[in-house]
Scaffold this active site. Structure first.
Site, PDB file in Angstrom:
ATOM      1  N   ARG A  20      -3.016 -12.255  -3.787  1.00 12.13           N
ATOM      2  CA  ARG A  20      -3.694 -10.607  -4.289  1.00 12.13           C
ATOM      3  C   ARG A  20      -4.145 -11.112  -4.845  1.00 12.13           C
ATOM      4  O   ARG A  20      -5.684 -10.527  -5.435  1.00 12.13           O
ATOM      5  CB  ARG A  20      -2.495  -9.770  -3.738  1.00 12.13           C
ATOM      6  CG  ARG A  20      -2.853  -8.704  -4.448  1.00 12.13           C
ATOM      7  CD  ARG A  20      -2.778  -8.081  -5.754  1.00 12.13           C
ATOM      8  NE  ARG A  20      -1.546  -8.350  -6.482  1.00 12.13           N
ATOM      9  CZ  ARG A  20      -1.803  -8.040  -8.129  1.00 12.13           C
ATOM     10  NH1 ARG A  20      -2.606  -7.921  -8.690  1.00 12.13           N
ATOM     11  NH2 ARG A  20      -0.549  -8.847  -8.308  1.00 12.13           N
ATOM     12  N   ASP A  21      -3.394 -11.682  -6.005  1.00 11.16           N
ATOM     13  CA  ASP A  21      -3.801 -11.344  -7.606  1.00 11.16           C
ATOM     14  C   ASP A  21      -4.962 -12.563  -7.815  1.00 11.16           C
ATOM     15  O   ASP A  21      -5.641 -12.532  -8.451  1.00 11.16           O
ATOM     16  CB  ASP A  21      -2.477 -12.171  -8.237  1.00 11.16           C
ATOM     17  CG  ASP A  21      -2.932 -11.700  -9.493  1.00 11.16           C
ATOM     18  OD1 ASP A  21      -4.151 -11.286 -10.253  1.00 11.16           O
ATOM     19  OD2 ASP A  21      -1.116 -10.909 -10.508  1.00 11.16           O
ATOM     20  N   HIS A 213       6.334 -12.050 -14.313  1.00  8.47           N
ATOM     21  CA  HIS A 213       4.717 -12.496 -13.589  1.00  8.47           C
ATOM     22  C   HIS A 213       3.939 -12.619 -14.819  1.00  8.47           C
ATOM     23  O   HIS A 213       3.606 -11.803 -15.328  1.00  8.47           O
ATOM     24  CB  HIS A 213       4.946 -11.412 -12.994  1.00  8.47           C
ATOM     25  CG  HIS A 213       3.250 -10.892 -12.442  1.00  8.47           C
ATOM     26  ND1 HIS A 213       2.713 -11.358 -10.994  1.00  8.47           N
ATOM     27  CD2 HIS A 213       1.756 -11.444 -13.314  1.00  8.47           C
ATOM     28  CE1 HIS A 213       1.341 -10.410 -11.160  1.00  8.47           C
ATOM     29  NE2 HIS A 213       0.798 -11.100 -12.123  1.00  8.47           N
ATOM     30  N   HIS A 215       1.114 -15.225 -16.641  1.00  9.20           N
ATOM     31  CA  HIS A 215      -0.331 -15.731 -16.533  1.00  9.20           C
ATOM     32  C   HIS A 215      -0.848 -16.602 -17.435  1.00  9.20           C
ATOM     33  O   HIS A 215      -0.018 -17.082 -18.099  1.00  9.20           O
ATOM     34  CB  HIS A 215      -1.876 -14.457 -16.738  1.00  9.20           C
ATOM     35  CG  HIS A 215      -1.764 -13.841 -15.461  1.00  9.20           C
ATOM     36  ND1 HIS A 215      -2.520 -13.708 -14.546  1.00  9.20           N
ATOM     37  CD2 HIS A 215      -1.122 -12.570 -15.081  1.00  9.20           C
ATOM     38  CE1 HIS A 215      -2.297 -13.407 -13.320  1.00  9.20           C
ATOM     39  NE2 HIS A 215      -1.863 -11.927 -13.755  1.00  9.20           N
ATOM     40  N   CYS A 246      -6.864 -10.237 -13.676  1.00  8.60           N
ATOM     41  CA  CYS A 246      -7.265  -9.450 -13.384  1.00  8.60           C
ATOM     42  C   CYS A 246      -8.157  -8.351 -13.592  1.00  8.60           C
ATOM     43  O   CYS A 246      -8.643  -8.928 -14.863  1.00  8.60           O
ATOM     44  CB  CYS A 246      -5.869  -7.559 -14.267  1.00  8.60           C
ATOM     45  SG  CYS A 246      -5.958  -6.330 -13.975  1.00  8.60           S
ATOM     46  N   ASN A 255      -3.341 -17.091 -12.573  1.00  9.63           N
ATOM     47  CA  ASN A 255      -1.230 -16.768 -13.176  1.00  9.63           C
ATOM     48  C   ASN A 255      -0.445 -18.398 -13.131  1.00  9.63           C
ATOM     49  O   ASN A 255      -1.288 -19.172 -12.845  1.00  9.63           O
ATOM     50  CB  ASN A 255      -0.508 -16.013 -11.586  1.00  9.63           C
ATOM     51  CG  ASN A 255      -0.470 -15.608 -11.292  1.00  9.63           C
ATOM     52  OD1 ASN A 255      -2.239 -14.378 -11.039  1.00  9.63           O
ATOM     53  ND2 ASN A 255       0.418 -14.458 -11.263  1.00  9.63           N
TER      54      ASN A 255
HETATM   55  P1  HMG Z   1      -9.975   6.807  -8.844  1.00  7.70           P
HETATM   56  O1  HMG Z   1     -11.337   6.548  -9.430  1.00  7.70           O
HETATM   57  O2  HMG Z   1      -9.516   8.037 -10.409  1.00  7.70           O
HETATM   58  O3  HMG Z   1      -9.740   7.576  -8.069  1.00  7.70           O
HETATM   59  O4  HMG Z   1      -9.062   5.599  -9.158  1.00  7.70           O
HETATM   60  P2  HMG Z   1      -9.368   8.932  -6.871  1.00  7.70           P
HETATM   61  O5  HMG Z   1      -8.314   9.436  -6.356  1.00  7.70           O
HETATM   62  O6  HMG Z   1     -10.643  10.180  -7.620  1.00  7.70           O
HETATM   63  O7  HMG Z   1     -10.994   8.478  -5.528  1.00  7.70           O
HETATM   64  C1  HMG Z   1     -11.831   8.250  -6.313  1.00  7.70           C
HETATM   65  C2  HMG Z   1     -12.353   7.089  -4.257  1.00  7.70           C
HETATM   66  O8  HMG Z   1     -11.773   5.654  -4.555  1.00  7.70           O
HETATM   67  C3  HMG Z   1     -12.064   8.214  -3.679  1.00  7.70           C
HETATM   68  O9  HMG Z   1     -13.505   7.684  -2.723  1.00  7.70           O
HETATM   69  C4  HMG Z   1     -11.287   7.927  -2.715  1.00  7.70           C
HETATM   70  O10 HMG Z   1     -10.972   7.858  -1.044  1.00  7.70           O
HETATM   71  C5  HMG Z   1     -10.599   6.832  -3.216  1.00  7.70           C
HETATM   72  P3  HMG Z   1     -14.747   9.056  -2.501  1.00  7.70           P
HETATM   73  O11 HMG Z   1     -14.423   9.753  -2.392  1.00  7.70           O
HETATM   74  O12 HMG Z   1     -15.694   7.976  -3.758  1.00  7.70           O
HETATM   75  O13 HMG Z   1     -15.862   7.354  -1.677  1.00  7.70           O
HETATM   76  N1  HMG Z   1      -9.194   5.934  -3.522  1.00  7.70           N
HETATM   77  C6  HMG Z   1      -8.954   4.706  -2.339  1.00  7.70           C
HETATM   78  N2  HMG Z   1      -9.836   4.109  -1.261  1.00  7.70           N
HETATM   79  C7  HMG Z   1      -9.120   3.451  -0.378  1.00  7.70           C
HETATM   80  N3  HMG Z   1      -7.061   2.734  -1.216  1.00  7.70           N
HETATM   81  C8  HMG Z   1      -6.705   3.810  -1.944  1.00  7.70           C
HETATM   82  C9  HMG Z   1      -7.673   4.736  -2.342  1.00  7.70           C
HETATM   83  N4  HMG Z   1      -7.440   5.684  -3.400  1.00  7.70           N
HETATM   84  C10 HMG Z   1      -8.800   6.239  -3.991  1.00  7.70           C
HETATM   85  N5  HMG Z   1      -5.971   3.548  -2.316  1.00  7.70           N
HETATM   86  C11 HMG Z   1      -7.317   3.846  -8.603  1.00  7.70           C
HETATM   87  C12 HMG Z   1      -7.775   5.233  -8.695  1.00  7.70           C
HETATM   88  C13 HMG Z   1      -6.548   4.157  -8.802  1.00  7.70           C
HETATM   89  C14 HMG Z   1      -7.641   4.262  -6.640  1.00  7.70           C
HETATM   90  C15 HMG Z   1      -8.359   2.792  -8.543  1.00  7.70           C
HETATM   91  O14 HMG Z   1      -8.303   2.472 -10.048  1.00  7.70           O
HETATM   92  C16 HMG Z   1      -8.093   1.549  -8.421  1.00  7.70           C
HETATM   93  O15 HMG Z   1      -7.829   1.145  -7.269  1.00  7.70           O
HETATM   94  N6  HMG Z   1      -7.452   0.338  -9.308  1.00  7.70           N
HETATM   95  C17 HMG Z   1      -6.568  -0.417  -8.320  1.00  7.70           C
HETATM   96  C18 HMG Z   1      -7.311  -1.553  -9.562  1.00  7.70           C
HETATM   97  C19 HMG Z   1      -6.749  -2.972  -9.383  1.00  7.70           C
HETATM   98  O16 HMG Z   1      -6.045  -3.144  -8.394  1.00  7.70           O
HETATM   99  N7  HMG Z   1      -6.475  -3.787 -10.467  1.00  7.70           N
HETATM  100  C20 HMG Z   1      -5.665  -5.042 -10.308  1.00  7.70           C
HETATM  101  C21 HMG Z   1      -4.163  -5.030  -9.612  1.00  7.70           C
HETATM  102  S1  HMG Z   1      -3.155  -5.002 -11.081  1.00  7.70           S
HETATM  103  C22 HMG Z   1      -3.118  -6.022 -11.817  1.00  7.70           C
HETATM  104  O17 HMG Z   1      -3.465  -7.355 -11.390  1.00  7.70           O
HETATM  105  C23 HMG Z   1      -1.118  -6.493 -12.859  1.00  7.70           C
HETATM  106  C24 HMG Z   1      -0.661  -7.238 -11.615  1.00  7.70           C
HETATM  107  O18 HMG Z   1      -1.135  -8.557 -11.166  1.00  7.70           O
HETATM  108  C25 HMG Z   1       0.544  -7.618 -12.731  1.00  7.70           C
HETATM  109  C26 HMG Z   1       0.191  -8.624 -14.269  1.00  7.70           C
HETATM  110  O19 HMG Z   1      -0.524  -9.067 -13.391  1.00  7.70           O
HETATM  111  O20 HMG Z   1       0.345  -7.586 -15.243  1.00  7.70           O
HETATM  112  C27 HMG Z   1       0.186  -6.489 -10.605  1.00  7.70           C
HETATM  113 MG    MG Z   2      -0.842 -10.267 -12.390  1.00  6.14          MG
END
Ligand code: HMG
Ligand code: MG
Length: 309
Positions: A20-21, A213, A215, A246, A255
């Site tokens: 994933r990450d 967690h 990095h 990220c 990581n």
């Molecule tokens: P948004 O644009 O505000 O969402 O994004 P929305 O609700 O307005 O929906 C927009 C579109 O996305 C729509 O599609 C929805 O259907 C679709 P459209 O009508 O335009 O065709 N949609 C989805 N599709 C599939 N699955 C879903 C989903 N939700 C909406 N679940 C949202 C808000 C949260 C969805 C977006 O900002 C997003 O996906 N962000 C994820 C970013 C991400 O994954 N970042 C990396 C992970 S976090 C990380 O790495 C940190 C961590 O490792 C810890 C650390 O290191 O600190 C965990």
């Molecule tokens: Mg991370």
């Protein structure tokens, strides 16, 4: 004996996040078959907690758009728990259809990173998770929480650890069984880690339900984990080969490499149930599926140091 390393545990739990990450931050999108190969190699090495996918918007993270398909193809093994990130109810529906046993909800301790990463304020995100976490639990899906930018934010700089503590407390209140504290951009140093963790210990009484967690952007991840280990942290997230980052945190690199963590723990007599030789081979699979050299130290040097001949 007192002082540093006076109370090393017999064993710790490692939470593998490379599928994933790791893969979310690669410029190439790895095929579903390549992901299956990687996860199988990780399972073969003895990892029992593996974050394999992300049910986020495929527009935001196209590299992980095939989560349901992947979970359909992955052989399940008793004792191995697969998980996936889940930001909202739409993600929960996907998690249910993929029959996954665990999801991870995530938010940041800093407003700007939270907004850039999931397009909501922290308060809006907490309001959503207040509904999402119990809904997942009602479907027999357990929930892990992540708090990002605990050691620093790429947009705001220093972050008051009390903001991270408040967010973590909410996640526990909603029903998360564990909260993982993220150094999202690898900014932390050991003394800072000690002071942050001591505040968490004061707030929650122990580290029983907290994970780290880290990095490794600046090479301090292992040192920070060692401080955590000494203070009582017993769960560490890591990614084979040192993949990770990220996409919405500029400057975030990989990581902590799982091999580097296991090498250190093995040599210090702390058991993880993971076979370093097999893990090293899993790192080679990771490198092959992403088509590039990976930065992990043990990944590069090899699992042993005795040269034959
Ligand atoms: P948004 O644009 O505000 O969402 O994004 P929305 O609700 O307005 O929906 C927009 C579109 O996305 C729509 O599609 C929805 O259907 C679709 P459209 O009508 O335009 O065709 N949609 C989805 N599709 C599939 N699955 C879903 C989903 N939700 C909406 N679940 C949202 C808000 C949260 C969805 C977006 O900002 C997003 O996906 N962000 C994820 C970013 C991400 O994954 N970042 C990396 C992970 S976090 C990380 O790495 C940190 C961590 O490792 C810890 C650390 O290191 O600190 C965990
Ligand atoms: Mg991370």
């Amino acid at each position: 004996m007192t002082g540093l390393f006076s109370a090393l545990p017999k064993e710790v739990s490692v939470y593998e996040v490379s599928p994933r990450d790791g893969l979310q931050n690669e410029s190439v999108t790895v095929s579903t078959e390549g992901k299956v190969e990687l996860v199988n190699a990780l399972v073969d090495a003895g990892l029992q907690r593996i974050e394999v996918a992300s049910f986020v918007s495929p527009k935001w993270v196209p590299q992980l758009a095939d989560g349901e398909q992947l979970l359909h193809l992955l052989p399940r093994k008793a004792g191995v728990v697969f998980s996936a990130l889940c930001p909202n109810m739409q993600g929960l529906e996907r998690a249910k259809s993929a029959r996954i046993e665990e999801i991870g909800v995530f938010l940041s301790a800093s407003e700007t990173h939270n907004k850039r990463n999931i397009n909501k304020t922290i308060a809006e995100t907490l309001a959503l998770f207040r509904e999402l976490v119990p809904a997942a639990l009602a479907n027999n899906i357990r929930v892990r929480g992540y708090v990002s930018t605990v050691w620093g934010c790429p947009y705001e700089g220093d972050v008051d650890p009390r903001r991270a503590i408040d967010v973590a407390a909410e996640l526990f209140k909603f029903g998360c069984y564990e909260v993982s504290l993220g150094d999202t951009i690898g900014a932390g140093t050991p003394l800072q880690t000690r002071s942050i963790l001591m505040l968490f210990k004061d707030a929650f009484g122990s580290f029983d339900r907290l994970a780290m967690h880290m990095h490794d952007t600046r090479g301090t991840a292992l040192a920070n984990c060692l401080v955590g280990l000494d203070l009582g942290v017993r769960t560490f997230d890591a990614a084979v080969g040192g993949m990770g980052g990220c996409p919405y945190a500029p400057g975030a690199a990989g990581n902590l490499a799982t091999e580097d963590l296991i090498y250190m723990l093995d040599k210090m007599g702390v058991s993880t149930g993971i076979d370093l030789d097999k893990l090293w081979k899993a790192g080679k699979v990771a490198s092959s599926v992403v088509g590039r050299a990976l930065p992990g130290k043990v990944h590069q040097a090899g699992p042993g140091f005795v040269r034959k001949g």
